[in-house]
Every structure is written in structure tokens, then in C-alpha cells.
Design a protein around this motif. Structure first.
Motif, PDB file in Angstrom:
ATOM      1  N   GLY A 711       0.798  -1.208   0.000  1.00  0.00           N
ATOM      2  CA  GLY A 711       0.000   0.000   0.000  1.00  0.00           C
ATOM      3  C   GLY A 711       0.835   1.263   0.000  1.00  0.00           C
ATOM      4  N   GLU A 808       0.056  -0.157   7.635  1.00  0.00           N
ATOM      5  CA  GLU A 808      -0.442  -0.080   6.267  1.00  0.00           C
ATOM      6  C   GLU A 808      -1.574   0.931   6.128  1.00  0.00           C
ATOM      7  N   GLU A 809      -2.177   1.297   7.242  1.00  0.00           N
ATOM      8  CA  GLU A 809      -3.280   2.245   7.224  1.00  0.00           C
ATOM      9  C   GLU A 809      -2.802   3.618   7.671  1.00  0.00           C
ATOM     10  N   LYS A 811      -4.306   5.820   9.514  1.00  0.00           N
ATOM     11  CA  LYS A 811      -4.551   6.080  10.934  1.00  0.00           C
ATOM     12  C   LYS A 811      -3.481   5.421  11.801  1.00  0.00           C
ATOM     13  N   GLU A 812      -3.167   4.170  11.504  1.00  0.00           N
ATOM     14  CA  GLU A 812      -2.175   3.456  12.303  1.00  0.00           C
ATOM     15  C   GLU A 812      -0.808   4.114  12.180  1.00  0.00           C
ATOM     16  N   THR A1002      -1.571   1.689  18.330  1.00  0.00           N
ATOM     17  CA  THR A1002      -1.424   0.607  17.354  1.00  0.00           C
ATOM     18  C   THR A1002      -1.624  -0.720  18.066  1.00  0.00           C
ATOM     19  N   ASN A1023     -18.972   2.972   7.102  1.00  0.00           N
ATOM     20  CA  ASN A1023     -17.674   2.744   6.469  1.00  0.00           C
ATOM     21  C   ASN A1023     -17.754   3.227   5.035  1.00  0.00           C
ATOM     22  N   ARG A1025     -15.569   4.638   1.331  1.00  0.00           N
ATOM     23  CA  ARG A1025     -14.335   4.527   0.541  1.00  0.00           C
ATOM     24  C   ARG A1025     -14.228   5.768  -0.345  1.00  0.00           C
ATOM     25  N   TRP A1029      -8.773   5.373  -0.168  1.00  0.00           N
ATOM     26  CA  TRP A1029      -8.743   5.486   1.292  1.00  0.00           C
ATOM     27  C   TRP A1029     -10.008   4.859   1.884  1.00  0.00           C
ATOM     28  N   ASP A1030      -9.845   4.039   2.890  1.00  0.00           N
ATOM     29  CA  ASP A1030     -10.962   3.502   3.659  1.00  0.00           C
ATOM     30  C   ASP A1030     -11.156   4.389   4.877  1.00  0.00           C
TER      31      ASP A1030
END
Length: 1414
Positions: A711, A808-809, A811-812, A1002, A1023, A1025, A1029-1030
Motif C-alpha cells: 500500500g 499499512e493504514e 490512521k495506524e 497501534t 464505512n 471509501r 482510502w478507507d
């Protein structure tokens, strides 16, 4: 195709025994093989280095001979030329002393200064003055009087003192080898005698009108050679036990001694030059040093010869060191250096024979007439000056005799004697054994090399490595060490656990396989510390292991099966005060411990796990090895013998390394800190061990960390990590010390962690706001800060690769960096604050390095302003706006985002940051193409912006090329470029404004009642998209309205047992449930079983009552797991936890391992055990017969048992009796009854069940006291938590204000410079085209922008140069490792052990169970 066929056959064999023969095959489980390309590169590097040593030595020696010949009184040069060449000779002698002086002065000024012992220093200074006197007399006085061949041969006599000392102290390994120094002494004396006879013949034969005063110079030459031979007095003495205290003392203050002796040597050289040539010979005319235009040829020849001699002698010394470090001592060091003299002679003859035709005298066949004609060529400009002088010097030998030319053979014989003398004196160099990356101080005695005799200097300076007695420590031998692999786990997935377990089993195979040769001296244990390992089953109230432990057990079994084709052999389950512990014997006999931490009993999170294993491995184990009576003995009835996969009995294997550690110091005890998802090869560990093993002041070493995943966020991190390691970490390593050794893959020295103010300070519980940021948000960096402040060095090894999962996200990623950013700044400022004291204690950190770090910190603080101005430039480029308007527009988004971060929830902040990042990426892309287009329109890139962009691109491209295995990372550079505003502007703002949130953000687990509370006021949960981006959109109502609370909260409470837990927990944190995680992973999910079902039951039915019923153990736990909470939500529910029995979890875990006793597994295990027990070639027939017959017996006895059924104890006893009886009959029939015990052990091993054990009293008491003293869960009062919350907010406000003011001042200063106008205040730079011609236009640049641009460019240039230096030494280390890399070769034979049990671990080198132990 062969590999596919092999895997197919193995699968068919499994399929005969079970309907489920399918298994995972982790990447990297196969044996490591030597790559042919690496072997070729290794030999190529050795050849190149050897040629470099030979070439540089020949050029250096030849240049010196040419200078001495051209400065000779008999030279055909003019007096002016002679004195200039003599001055060049002086510079050649002074140059190495100047280099050593500068290096030693640097170390004294910026590294460490030790007060010298005046007596020792006076003695060394006297020796150095004598050596310098001898060198200057021989080179400046004697050699100009002799011919070039005599000068080539006479230097071989400088080995006399070394030979005499070798004879006196008898330093030879074998008695007969004393003949070498005796022959050296005889040959050297014979060479001097032949020299005297040769000159006697010359004088008596009137060769070239040779005068009788040559005898004086011969005597002076012999005397000066004796003085020079004192230079290497330390080498023989350090190899003996004499003067060891003085020599050790000298090593302590050698830097200061080198400063003084270098000055003294330069003074002596100058004094000899002035006394002889000014006072005695009176050959110096000072006005002749004022060279005119017509002296260009003189200046050119003299300077070229000087630079060749100085540079090549230094290069020869450096390449010689490299040759030794890459284990090419014979081919690339000893052989080229020994061949230097013959090579110079051969090269001279070739040049003479090929170039002599240019001389007119070559037409004469008679040598004497030819030499006479040379006098007429001195005035011809077409004659090569150097060739003419060398030819003239050869004509001074006996070849130019009118009477007889046979005496020339004495000169040749003299050369042979001298050369043979120093070769036999340094015979030990050919047998020397060096370790990987051997320290230069362990290779060479002296730091200074003698440039006049570079070949002799290198050989005589090579350290004699004499074997020590067994009771003496020797730095020359590789020290044995023990490594504790400690991995901390926090909610890892199945795939992540698979990586770390596969890596550990690879290391087990690398270290312990008795069939394979192994050159590295180390032992190791594996420890895995699982945080949050237990849960409470609500229906029964039992305390059971959770789904993460279930996954871990499955992974251990799966990896064991892949590596051995069978189940784990010996498993022990222990109840401990902190939760529980599982013990495994790995396939090769090394130990694997899995520590299960219960957050009700012990503090969780990474720092407390580190404290836990440091105290256990360094504190407790270090205590018991220093008190051997504390170690549990083999006859302890509470523990049976354990057996490895291959049938050897390991008595008490968990104490095996404890016995070995009795003979290993704390300096050679290492802890390898790992994360639960780290993937590494054994090579990476060994390379880190080399750094700590070779350099005693290194407290920690880290490797090259590679982020993995897929990603856009991973692509960004790949290039970010690459640049951080390529440039920043290498610069820190070269100029000072690495500031952070990441906990995902770092090796720590035990004695460094046990030092004062390190481990003890590391146990400090955070109580103030700044401590929460520094201690708990970046524990790895804080630990390294403590090491640096105590004087330890932290290093970086670029060849030690490790791979770890990265966020990978979006936010994380932001939450991870929200922890790292403030912690990095806090620890760096702490180090800078104590800079003066740290510089005194730490020899690796200098004041210049502190200044460098201050500059980098300043650059990072100004990062947001710099990015804002860069965005303003992009607006100016793309939209053609005025500078002031562009700055105002560029400043609006950061100010807007600061306001958002203060008023919105963290999730909303991250969502807005993601949207702004996409918009900024579009703008940066447009800016990039605008800059390129502007360069095309202008017709030149020689503008500040264009030049900076082009130079940065070239620099990063060159850096990537120099990292051939990582050059593909340059592709992600574009992603990194367009994400600069997000990474350096928005992320900085987010990190600062949310500094008061001290949860990790995390892998957080949101379970049980905590979820209910968070979703009480949830009105909308969608949720969505957007592009790639989710996003999760939630609308909440924060109000005290009673009716609304009843509508929303009441409903949630009514549905709690079913709806909320099952749905919300799965949506908010998929890792909290096994089934939700594995649903994504698909086929990678391990088969469910009884234990898994229990874990799921606990999770589904109210699984994590551990989160709701347990007091929050620290402020990091007290902070809400989801950043949607209010700031005040960090105050926890302080309800007392229910006291539950800890033994309920044992039986489900034991049942999991009892699967080993199923029919299918036992059949496979029995076959593997028999095959390895009888693995000798001469036992193949018996082995296969036993396998077939015992398998038939097993099939017959268990014909009524299903393939997945676990056998009862009675069935096991009957089966064991039947197998042993059948095996006894087969062995008796084959007349090999001596194998009966080994086969019986294999059968018992197959039928061994997992054991449930208790800790011994000593260890139980240790854990109780450790928990009580340092690791009890923290019970903070509500008032204290409120106070901490207020302090964290106050700290956040101060940091944001400071950052804001500094960046605003920078932006405002630039704005006013733009507003005033470039015509008033600007730096005018002429514009040039690429071809170098001036365009006539003027570029006007603001002073601040240009200053910052230049500062950043200088910083990158410094880092680039450090990277080049670090690359060279990384290459040396890699080549050195490849030359000693383990080769997996099967052993043909194995010693039989028929009549006795094996009471020693054959994986250990020399460890034997003694009678005392029994």
C-alpha cells in the motif's frame, strides 16, 4: 522442478497417515546456501585488494628511490634541483607523522584524554627519537651517497632487533621454528658483509671514481638501520608476558603519546636535514627555493614524486589493513608485501631495457662506454630526466668496471640475503589467524607506518599472535558468548508470529546441527514474552489463555513440523507468579521459552517486558551462575531428563546455558531485542555479534530495518527507512554514536545494561508528564540515551538486515508517529542538555557531534515552516502568484489544521489530515513538473532551486546504486516527495497537539464493556471509501440530556450480551477476535480445536473482562484505547479485580500438545526419531529395516484407533512394550545389540507426553520479589490521574506554543523579505547556461532562503560522505563474513555412544558434565 517433486513426495508420505497432510511452508525455512555470486565477489575483492597493496607499495618504494637518486651528490642535476629533490625527501618523511599527529590530536581533543605516565612516555619518546634519527640519517644522508640498487637492498636490514628479540624470548609456536629468526639474523649480517666487500671492490677497481669515504657511509648506514629496527620493539614484547603492565598502560594514553612523538620525530627530521646539509655539507642555497617560471619541470617532477610517495604509502597501509580484515592475509597482504622489493627491481629492469634506446649511448655495446656517454646527455632537453638519473646510478655499480664485472654478483647476492632476512624474520605473518573485522590495534602494534620502508614496516608491524596458556585471557582468540533472543509480543497476527518463530528455528539450525561445521562461538536461548495473554471466561469465571496464545501455540507446532517433519518433542508447562511459561526443546537442542503475562499479575506493555527479561536473564541468571550451588542439579527429582529431536539426552536443558555461562563474562553476554513480527537470518545476528565482540565500548548495535507490507503508506515508509539508514544512521555511526537502536532488532551487551544508571533507571515509573512522553512513548530511544550518557557506544551495521511489519493504514501510521515524534525530541533534548557531561564520559561523542545534533534538531523544529515555504514556492511556480500572497495562502491550511486538532477528536483529525495529504500531493506533483518545465524554458538548471533538485536527485541515485540490494527503493522516492507536506507538516502538528494522549494507538484491543461505553452515544456508524482510502465515519452526541441518554444508552445496555460485543468488538478491533482476523487471512487460518473454541467462547461471550474488571495498570492503560474518547476518559474504573485461580489455563494448553500422541503423528515421529538415531552410513540397512518393521508394529497395535485420536496412558504403555520388544528382536537378528539403548531412547522419546511443572523455590522467590519491587500493576488514584492529565495538557500547550512561535518567526521573516522586495534585500547570482557561459541575467535570492538551502545542502553532503565511508567498511565486514560463512555439509561419520547415555550437549563446544555437577 526438482523442488516441486521433492515437496510432492513429502506430502504423499504424510497423506498415508492422515486426511489432512497439508501444511504451511514459511518463507526462509529452507537451509541457507552460499550464493556463488557472493563467493566470486569475495575472491574478486581479495584479488583487487592484493593488487592495490602491491601496486601502491611498488610506487611508494620506487618514488623514494628516484628522489634519493636525483638528490645524490653524484647526480647530473644542478645544485638547485638537487636541494629541491632533497626537500621533497624531507616532506616524504614528515608526511606520515603529520597525519598521525592530526588523527591523535583529534582523538585527544574530541574523544578522550588520559593522563600519561611520565616515565613510560619518556621511554617511548626516547625510542621514537632514536628511530626518527636513524630514518632521517639513512634516507637524507646515506642513501644519496649510494647507487639505486644498494638503496633498494640496504633497507632490508631494519629487522635485526626484531629477530634478536624473537630468539631471546623464544616466541615460536614450535621449537624448530626458532631457526627462522636465526636464519634472518645470519642472512642480514651476511648482507651487510657483502655490502662492505662490494664497495671494497669498487674502490680498489676505481669504479666511477669511487672514493674511500664510502666506508664511513656504510658504517653510518648499518648503525642507522639498527636504530630504525628499534621501531618495532613492542611487537615481540607484547607477545610475551614481559612489560604487560607498561604496555597496557601505554595503550591507555597512546593518543597523547602519538601527539608528542609525532612532533619530536618532525623536529628530529628537520634537525638532521639542517645540520647535515646546511652546517656540514653547506649545500643549501636558500634563494634557490624561490622557483621561477623556467623551473616548471623541476617543480612538476618533484611534487609528482612526493605526492606519489606520500599517497601510495598511506594507501598501501590502508589496503594492507583491509586485506587482513577480509581474511586474505596470505594472498592479499603477505605475498604482495614480500614481493614489493623484487617487483621494484623487475619493474626497473623492464623500464631500463625498454626505454634505454631513447638514450644516445645505447648504441654502444660496451657498458663502460655507454656509461661515459651519459655525461653528454645531461644538457639535452629531449632526454627523460628520471631515466637518465637511474641509468647513471646503475653505472656506479661494478657493472661499470674496466677490470672485472663479476663483483656485481655480490651486490645481487646482498639483495637476496637482505630480502630473505626480513622474509624469514616475518614468517609468522603467513600463519596469522584473524577474526572477522579484526580491530586494527589487534592487527598492527603501531599506529604509525614508516613511509620510507613501507613494505618492511607493514610486515614487522603485524602483531605476533602467540598462543596463551589456558588460564590466560587472550584478545586474539574468539571469545565464546551467550545470546538471549527476547521477543515481545503484543496482539500479533498469525502471519507475524510465523515470521519470528521461523527466524528463531533458522538460528537453531545454524547454531546447533551436529552434522555441520560451525565456526562461530556462541550459545543462545529464545524467549518470547506475550503481553495480555489471558482472559476471563464469563460463564465459568475461569482464567484461560486468549486467542493470541492459541495462535502462538499453533505457530510453534507448525514451524516445528516444517523444520523436522514431526511434532514438538519435549514440552513443559509451568505455572509462574506472572502467569505461565511454556518450554520447548528446539530441534537442535536449544531452548525456546514462551512467557505468558497476565495483566492482573504483572505490568504489561513493552518496557515492562524488557525490564522483566533483563532482570531475569542478567539479574537472576547472572546471580546463579556466580553462585553455582544455586543451579538446579541433574539429580533433582522434580524434573526428568529431556531429549532432543535426534535422541541425545539433555540433562536439564533449561540449565544448560547457565552452566556454560559460568565461564562467560557479562561482557560476552548479549540480549537480542526483537519484536513479535521480526524476520531475520542468522547472518544478521552474527554480524551484530561481531561488532560487540570486537569493540569493548560498544553497548548496543542495530541492523538495517526493512518495513514490509503493501500500500501507499508502506511505499512511503520504505523510502523513509532507506534514507534514514543510508544517510542519517550512517552519519551518526561515523561521526559519533547512533542515538536510537530500535527494539525490533538490536543487540545489547549485558554489562552495558547492568551498568549504573541504566537498568536501574530504566525501571523508573513515570509520574510526571514529561516522563510519560520520554519513558513510555519511545522506550528504545530512552534506553539508548541512558547507555550513551554512561559512556557506551551504539553502532549501526548496514549488512545486518531485519524485516518488520509497518503500518499499512493512514490512521495506524499517524498514531505510531504520534508516539515516536515527541519521544525522539524529548530524548534528543535530554542528551543535548547533558551534552557536556556526556562528552566527558563517552569517547564516541564529541562537542562537534553535539553541535551536529543541535543542527539536526533545529532543522526538524523548522520543518513545518520550511514545508510551508516550499508550498508557497509551489503556489508561486504553478499559479504565478506574488511571493507575499503565496506565503499567506500556504499558511492557511496549517493554521486551519492546528485549530482542527485542538477542537476535533483524533479520528476526525486523521481523516482531515488524509484528505489534506491527497490535496498536498497533487500540489507537490504540479510543483515538481513546474520546476522541470521552468528549467526547460530557462534553458539551464543552474538556479538555486534547479541546482538543488538536480543535485539531490543525483545524490540519492548514487546512494541507491551503492546499496545494490536496495537500489529499487529509489522508485518510492517520488511517493516520498509528494508526501513531504503530510509527513513533515501535518504529522508534526498532529503529534504535538495530541502529545497528551499516551496510549500506543497501534494494535490496541477494544473489548467487552469498554466498547459498550464508547458506543453509548453513537448515532451514525458508516464505512466509506474515497478513492483508495478507507474511512470510518461516526457521529456521536456528547450531551447530558437524560432522554437522549436513555434512548441511546439504554438500548446499548439491553443488547450488550449479544449485539454489542459480537458486532462492535469485531468492527472496532478485528484483531480482538480469532475468527474476524482469520476471515481475512483465509487459508492461513490454523485448524480450530478445543482450545481455540474455548478461547473464542471467552472472547464472544464477554471475553475481555480482563479489560473491564482489571484496574488499569499504568497511565498508558488508563488512556482510552480509542482516541474518540474525551481527554478526561483516561480516568479508569478502579474496581477491585476478582481473585481467580491461575491453573485453569494449564489443562487446555496441555491437551493441545497431547495431539503429538495421535496415531498419525506418532507414526511420523517414530520414523524420524529412528532415522536420526541411526544416522551413520554403516547403519543405513538396520535403520530402514527398523523403520519398516516398527511402523508395521505401530499399524497393527493401533489398527482400531483413528488417525486423530489421542492415545490413553494404558495404550501408550502397551505400545511402548510392543515396540521395544520388536526392536530388540530385530537388533538381535542383525547382530547389533549395541544399538538397543539408542533405539529404546528413540521409542521413549516418541511416546513422551508434555509435562506440567512447578518452578523451583529459588526462581519462584525471585519472581515474587521482582513483581513486588518493580512490576506490580500500578494502582493510581483518580486524583493522581486527573493531575497527570492536567500536566500532559500543559506540556502539550507549551510544546505547541514553542513550535508555533519559532516557525511563525521564520515564515514572517521570509514574508517581510518578500514584501520589501528583491531589489532592496537580495543576493544577486549571475545566471549560467549548462555549457558554462554567462547568460547576462541576474537571479535574485532572499538571504534566508539561500542560507537555509545551503545549510540543508551542507548537512546532506556531510551525511553523503559519511555514507561513502560506512559503505567501505560494510563491504569489508560482509566479505570477511562470507569467507567464514557456515557451510551446511553432512558429516560422514559420527562417534558411537552405545553403552552410555549422552550427558553433554554436543552442540556446546567442550561442555562436559563433571562429577561435581553430578
Amino acid at each position: 522442478m526438482e523442488e516441486l517433486t521433492y515437496r510432492g513426495k513429502k506430502r504423499e508420505g504424510r497423506h498415508r497417515d492422515t486426511w489432512d497432510p497439508f501444511q504451511l511452508n514459511p518463507i526462509g525455512a529452507e537451509k541457507e546456501t552460499k550464493r556463488r555470486c557472493f563467493q566470486l565477489c569475495q575472491y574478486l575483492v581479495a584479488v583487487i585488494v592484493g593488487l592495490a597493496v602491491l601496486t601502491s607499495a611498488v610506487v611508494a618504494k620506487g618514488s623514494l628511490l628516484v628522489l634519493s637518486t636525483m638528490s645524490s651528490p653524484t647526480s647530473m642535476r644542478s645544485p638547485k634541483e638537487k636541494q629541491f629533490y632533497m626537500l621533497m625527501l624531507v616532506f616524504c618523511l614528515v608526511c606520515p607523522n603529520v597525519m598521525v599527529f592530526l588523527k591523535s590530536l583529534w582523538r585527544c581533543a574530541f574523544k578522550s584524554f588520559v593522563q600519561p605516565n611520565m616515565k613510560t612516555m619518556s621511554f617511548v619518546c626516547a625510542i621514537e627519537c632514536l628511530v626518527s634519527l636513524g630514518t632521517s640519517i639513512l634516507v637524507l644522508v646515506v642513501m644519496p651517497q649510494f647507487d639505486v640498487l644498494t638503496n633498494l637492498f640496504i633497507s632490508g636490514g631494519v629487522c635485526i632487533v626484531s629477530a634478536i628479540l624473537q630468539i631471546i624470548y623464544k616466541l615460536q609456536r614450535d621449537t624448530w621454528k626458532i631457526l627462522f629468526p636465526i636464519c634472518s639474523l645470519i642472512l642480514t649480517v651476511a648482507g651487510y658483509c657483502l655490502l662492505g666487500v662490494d664497495y671494497y671492490v669498487r674502490v680498489s677497481s676505481y669504479v666511477d671514481r669511487q672514493s674511500a669515504d664510502c666506508y664511513i657511509y656504510i658504517g653510518i648506514g648499518i648503525f642507522s638501520s639498527l636504530l630504525i629496527s628499534l621501531c618495532w620493539w613492542e611487537n615481540p614484547l607484547q607477545a610475551t608476558n614481559r612489560m604487560q603492565e607498561k604496555l597496557s598502560e601505554l595503550d591507555g594514553f597512546r593518543d597523547f603519546v602519538c601527539v608528542i612523538t609525532s612532533i619530536l620525530r618532525i623536529i628530529v627530521i628537520g634537525a638532521v636535514y639542517l645540520i647535515y646539509h646546511v652546517l656540514i655539507e653547506k649545500s643549501i642555497t636558500w634563494s634557490d627555493f624561490n622557483l621561477q617560471n623556467d623551473d616548471w619541470e623541476l617543480l612538476q617532477i618533484g611534487l609528482v614524486l612526493f605526492f606519489l610517495q606520500a599517497f601510495c604509502s598511506a594507501a598501501c597501509h590502508w589496503f594492507g589493513v583491509v586485506a587482513c580484515k577480509i581474511h586474505a592475509v596470505r594472498m592479499s597482504f603477505a605475498l604482495p608485501v614480500c614481493c614489493t622489493g623484487p617487483a621494484v627491481l623487475l619493474l626497473g629492469l623492464i623500464l631500463f631495457l625498454t626505454q634505454v634506446k631513447q638514450l644516445d649511448g645505447a648504441r654502444d655495446m660496451n657498458i663502460t662506454e655507454f656509461c661515459e656517454n651519459l655525461a653528454y646527455l645531461s644538457t639535452k632537453n629531449t632526454t627523460p630526466v628520471v631515466l637518465l638519473e637511474l641509468t647513471r646510478s646503475i653505472c656506479r655499480t661494478s657493472l661499470n668496471s674496466y677490470y672485472m664485472q663479476w663483483p656485481f654478483s655480490m651486490l645481487a647476492l646482498e639483495g637476496v640475503c637482505m630480502w630473505s632476512g626480513f622474509v624469514t624474520c616475518t614468517y609468522y605473518v603467513w600463519k596469522i589467524k584473524v577474526q572477522r573485522i579484526e580491530r586494527t590495534s589487534q592487527l598492527f602494534v603501531r599506529r604509525l607506518y614508516e613511509s620510507a620502508f613501507i613494505d618492511l614496516s607493514l610486515l614487522l608491524n603485524t602483531k605476533m599472535k602467540v598462543p596463551r596458556a589456558k588460564n590466560q585471557d587472550s584478545q586474539d582468540d574468539m571469545q565464546n558468548c551467550v545470546i538471549y533472543l527476547c521477543a515481545t509480543m503484543w496482539h500479533e497476527t498469525y502471519d507475524e508470529m510465523l515470521k519470528i518463530l521461523t527466524s528463531m528455528f533458522r538460528l537453531d539450525r545454524y547454531r546447533g546441527d551436529p552434522k555441520e561445521e560451525h565456526k562461530d562461538c556462541f550459545n543462545f536461548e529464545c524467549h518470547i514474552y506475550v503481553d495480555d495473554a489471558f482472559m476471563t471466561e464469563k460463564d465459568t469465571g475461569k482464567r484461560l489463555v486468549n486467542s493470541y496464545v492459541t495462535d502462538l501455540i499453533h505457530v510453534v507446532i507448525e514451524v516445528y513440523r516444517v523444520f523436522t517433519n514431526k511434532e514438538p518433542d519435549d514440552v513443559s508447562i509451568n505455572e509462574t507468579p506472572y502467569g505461565g511459561r511454556l518450554m520447548f526443546v528446539m530441534p537442535e537442542g536449544n531452548m525456546l521459552y514462551v512467557h505468558l503475562k497476565d495483566k492482573e499479575l504483572i505490568r504489561n506493555k513493552k518496557r515492562w517486558s524488557q525490564i522483566m527479561y533483563m532482570y531475569y536473564l542478567l539479574g537472576w541468571k547472572g546471580y546463579i551462575v556466580k553462585n553455582p550451588q544455586k543451579i538446579t542439579r541433574q539429580n533433582n527429582p522434580c524434573r526428568d531428563s529431556m531429549i532432543s529431536m535426534y535422541g541425545e539426552i539433555y540433562m536439564m536443558p533449561q540449565y544448560d546455558n547457565d552452566y556454560k555461562r559460568r565461564f562467560i563474562s557479562d561482557d560476552n553476554t548479549y540480549i537480542l531485542a526483537l519484536d513479535g513480527d521480526t524476520d531475520f537470518q542468522p547472518k544478521a545476528v552474527i554480524l551484530l555479534v561481531d561488532r560487540l565482540r570486537m569493540y569493548e565500548n560498544v553497548g548496543a548495535a542495530c541492523g538495517r530495518i526493512h518495513p514490509t507490507g503493501m500500500g501507499p503508506m508502506v511505499w512511503y515508509q520504505k523510502f523513509e527507512y532507506a534514507v534514514g539508514h543510508w544517510l542519517q544512521k550512517t552519519a551518526e555511526h561515523v561521526f559519533g554514536s547512533v542515538l536510537c537502536s530500535p527494539g525490533c532488532f538490536s543487540l545489547f551487551r549485558g554489562s552495558a545494561l547492568m551498568d549504573d544508571n541504566v537498568l536501574k533507571r530504566y525501571t523508573t515509573t513515570a509520574t510526571r508528564a514529561s516522563e510519560y512522553v520520554q519513558y513510555d512513548q519511545g522506550e528504545d530511544r530512552w534506553l539508548c540515551t541512558l547507555l550513551l550518557q554512561q559512556g557506551w557506544r551504539v553502532e549501526y551495521n548496514a549488512a545486518s538486515d531485519a524485516y518488520t511489519n509497518s503500518p499499512e493504514e493512514f490512521k495506524e501510521f499517524y498514531n505510531q508517529r504520534r508516539r515516536w515524534g515527541p519521544s525522539t525530541l524529548a530524548n534528543t533534548l535530554d542528551l543535548l542538555h547533558s551534552g557536556a557531561e556526556t562528552v566527558k564520559r563517552n569517547s564516541s561523542i564529541s562537542k562537534l557531534y553535539i553541535f551536529y545534533q543541535m543542527f539536526t534538531v533545529g532543522s526538524s523544529i523548522l520543518g513545518p515552516a520550511s514545508v510551508t515555504l516550499m508550498i508557497a514556492g509551489a503556489f508561486q511556480f504553478v499559479f504565478k502568484l506574488p511571493g507575499t500572497i503565496s506565503i499567506i495562502i500556504a499558511s492557511i491550511p496549517p493554521v486551519f489544521y492546528i485549530i482542527i486538532c485542538f477542537v476535533a477528536k483524533p479520528n476526525a483529525q486523521i481523516t482531515i489530515a488524509a484528505i489534506m495529504s491527497v490535496l498536498y500531493a497533487f500540489l507537490m506533483t504540479a510543483s515538481l513538473f513546474s520546476i522541470i518545465g521552468d528549467m526547460v524554458i530557462q534553458g539551464t538548471f543552474l538556479t538555486p532551486t534547479g541546482l538543488f533538485l538536480v543535485s539531490m536527485t543525483i545524490m540519492y541515485a548514487v546512494t541507491a546504486i551503492l546499496h545494490p540490494e536496495e537500489w529499487g527503493m529509489i522508485i518510492y522516492g517520488l511517493m516520498y516527495f509528494i508526501c513531504i507536506p503530510s509527513g513533515y507538516l501535518l504529522l508534526t502538528i498532529y503529534s504535538l497537539v495530541n502529545m497528551h494522549i499516551v496510549s500506543w494507538g497501534t494494535r490496541e484491543s477494544s473489548k467487552g464493556e469498554g466498547e459498550v461505553k464508547k458506543n453509548q452515544n453513537l448515532l451514525c456508524d458508516k464505512n466509506c471509501r474515497l478513492c483508495c482510502w478507507d474511512m470510518k465515519i461516526q457521529v456521536t452526541q456528547e450531551t447530558e440530556h437524560l432522554m437522549l441518554r436513555q434512548i441511546t444508552g439504554q438500548t446499548a445496555k439491553q443488547d450488550f450480551p449479544l449485539t454489542i460485543t459480537n458486532q462492535a468488538a469485531a468492527e472496532m478491533e478485528p484483531q480482538a477476535k480469532v475468527d474476524s482476523t482469520k476471515a481475512v487471512e483465509g487459508a492461513k487460518e490454523p485448524p480450530t480445536d478445543k482450545l481455540n473454541e474455548k478461547a473464542k467462547k471467552g472472547n464472544d461471550a464477554a471475553s475481555s473482562s480482563s479489560d473491564s474488571s482489571v484496574k488499569k495498570s499504568s497511565i498508558s492503560q488508563s488512556v482510552s484505547d480509542d482516541e474518540d474518547d474525551d481527554d478526561d476518559s483516561m480516568i479508569a474504573d478502579l474496581e477491585e479485580p476478582e481473585e481467580l485461580p491461575a491453573k485453569d489455563w494449564v489443562q487446555p494448553v496441555k491437551e493441545e500438545f497431547l495431539k503429538k500422541l495421535t496415531y498419525a503423528n506418532m507414526k511420523r515421529n517414530l520414523q524420524e526419531q529412528i532415522r536420526y538415531t541411526l544416522r551413520n552410513k554403516n547403519e543405513d540397512d538396520v535403520c530402514e529395516e527398523l523403520v519398516l518393521m516398527l511402523t508395521d508394529t505401530l499399524n497393527q497395535e493401533l489398527s482400531a484407533v483413528g488417525p486423530e485420536d489421542v492415545l490413553s496412558e494404558s495404550q501408550l504403555e502397551e505400545l511402548e512394550y510392543a515396540l521395544e520388544e520388536h526392536a530388540r528382536r530385530i537388533l538381535k537378528t542383525s547382530h547389533v545389540e549395541k544399538l538397543h539403548k539408542r533405539v529404546t531412547n528413540a521409542i521413549k522419546k516418541t511416546l513422551t507426553a508434555p509435562q506440567v511443572q512447578k518452578l523451583d523455590e529459588g526462581e519462584q522467590d525471585f519472581w515474587n520479589k521482582l513483581l513486588e519491587r518493580y512490576l506490580m500493576p500500578i494502582k493510581d488514584s483518580k486524583a493522581h490521574l486527573e493531575e497527570v492529565t492536567k500536566e500532559l495538557k500543559s506540556l502539550r500547550n507549551k510544546a505547541v506554543f514553542l513550535y508555533f512561535i519559532i516557525n511563525v518567526l521564520w515564515v514572517v521573516a521570509t514574508f517581510f523579505l518578500q514584501a520589501i522586495g528583491n531589489d532592496v534585500i537580495s543576493i544577486k547570482i549571475p545566471k549560467y547556461f549548462p555549457n558554462g557561459t554567462e547568460s547576462g541575467e541576474i537571479l535574485k535570492v532572499e538571504p534566508l532562503s539561500l542560507m537555509f538551502l545551503l545549510s540543508f545542502a551542507v548537512l546532506l553532503l556531510i551525511q553523503f560522505l559519511a555514507m561513502l565511508y560506512h559503505r567501505v567498511y560494510t563491504l569489508i565486514h560482509v566479505v570477511s563474513y562470507r569467507s567464514t560463512e557456515k557451510a551446511y555439509k553432512q558429516r560422514d561419520d559420527m562417534e558411537d555412544d552405545d553403552n552410555e547415555l549422552t550427558l553433554e550437549n554436543h552442540s556446546a563446544n567442550g561442555l562436559v558434565i563433571t562429577s561435581d555437577d553430578l
